[in-house]
Design an enzyme around this catalytic site. Structure first.
Site, PDB file in Angstrom:
ATOM      1  N   LYS A  81     -50.384  13.938 -21.097  1.00  0.00           N
ATOM      2  CA  LYS A  81     -51.311  14.532 -20.800  1.00  0.00           C
ATOM      3  C   LYS A  81     -51.597  15.665 -19.649  1.00  0.00           C
ATOM      4  CE  LYS A  81     -54.297   9.951 -20.515  1.00  0.00           C
ATOM      5  NZ  LYS A  81     -55.033   9.276 -19.502  1.00  0.00           N
ATOM      6  N   ASP A 117     -61.723  10.558 -18.840  1.00  0.00           N
ATOM      7  CA  ASP A 117     -61.228   9.195 -18.222  1.00  0.00           C
ATOM      8  C   ASP A 117     -62.370   8.842 -16.956  1.00  0.00           C
ATOM      9  OD1 ASP A 117     -59.205   8.312 -19.614  1.00  0.00           O
ATOM     10  OD2 ASP A 117     -57.477   9.604 -18.338  1.00  0.00           O
TER      11      ASP A 117
END
Ligand code: ATR
Length: 287
Positions: A81, A117
């Site tokens: 990520k 997210d």
């Protein structure tokens, strides 16, 4: 044998199918293929979403190769990520705020990095009818905590962070102006004023009965959210329920964070409903 999807329908794709997937190392545990596969089936989309096991040493070649092969984009999971940010031509504000990318969109020869997210977490609260105001106490200071803290701040909430390793919480507060830090040892007391508690630590994952915080000092209307989704009801959520507190299980964030990527790649904005929860949650133990 024909290839049947979870509904029993035969999944057929043509040469014009739209392609997406998830890159991770390992990736076999990912629930995203099932999640996106359920939406593809529901909408009858000519497309596929596949797991892509990419070793960290191969990240750049893999991402560029997927773009070259005509993928519409991919999700990015552990451990890529942060590293994938350097491969992006543009970074959405969400990715800059989170310091990480979980969604890539390949368009017009460019690689765009986004982070869904935080928005997914906010959407899971909203779907549960939670008012986004007042004070939030976040447990943990990893990547998920950063994305969630940034999104709660953007909603106008006051955010306090507490983490076992204080230095990590301080480092996060340094890049997110407005975040307060409380000592891990004082977290039970820090909870007193909170309207929303969010566990972003790994405490409570399957087989771990540890409670990350005592709820003895909690307000009577505290909302308790956990981003752990295996099990679906962590010991923290069970303890909150026993006190009659409203809870927001972590599966909601997983499902809601996926909406924006699916919409960007496949051109349809899907919904998160009880049917999807049942499909994706079917192999996740409740406790
Ligand atoms: P992610 O990036 O997915 O959010 P992470 O970076 O691995 O995950 O962070 C895990 C979080 O759980 C950290 O805040 C970690 O605390 P430390 O920074 O002190 O390591 C927290 N955590 C993990 N095990 C813990 C434990 N036994 N007690 C308290 N906190 C714990």
């Amino acid at each position: 044998m024909p290839n049947r999807n979870h509904t029993g329908a035969i999944a057929l794709i043509t040469g014009a199918a739209k392609l997406a997937g998830v890159i991770g190392w390992p990736v076999a545990h990912s629930r995203s293929p099932r999640l996106h596969g359920a939406w593809l089936a529901r909408h009858g989309i000519d497309g596929a979403y596949v797991p892509l096991a990419v070793h960290p040493a191969d990240l750049a070649a893999a991402v560029r190769g997927l773009a070259t092969c005509g993928f519409a984009g991919v999700n990015v999971t552990v451990p890529h990520k942060e590293a994938v940010m350097a491969l992006c031509d543009t970074l959405a504000p969400s990715a800059q705020a989170a310091g990480a990318v979980n969604t890539l969109v390949f368009r017009d020869g460019l690689i765009e990095g986004r982070n869904t997210d935080g928005a997914g977490f906010i959407a899971s609260l909203a779907a549960a009818g939670v008012a986004l105001k007042g004070d939030a106490l976040l447990l943990g200071a990893g990547g998920a905590a950063r994305a969630i803290a940034a999104s709660l701040l953007a909603q106008g909430m006051a955010v306090t962070l507490t983490n076992r390793t204080r230095a990590r919480a301080d480092a996060l507060a340094a890049v997110l102006p407005g975040v307060c830090v409380a000592d891990w040892e004082t977290r039970d007391v820090a909870l007193k004023n909170a309207n929303i508690l969010v566990n972003t630590t790994t405490l409570g994952m399957a087989g771990d009965a540890a409670l990350p915080v005592s709820l003895d000092h909690a307000r009577a209307d505290l909302v308790v959210a956990d981003i752990v989704y295996v099990p679906r009801l962590t010991p923290l959520l069970v303890a909150a329920q026993a006190r009659g507190l409203p809870i927001v299980p972590g599966l909601g964030m997983l499902l809601h964070q996926a909406v924006a990527g699916f919409a960007a790649w496949f051109g349809v904005t899907p919904v998160v409903d009880a049917n999807l929860v049942a499909i994706v949650g079917s192999d996740i133990p409740e406790r």
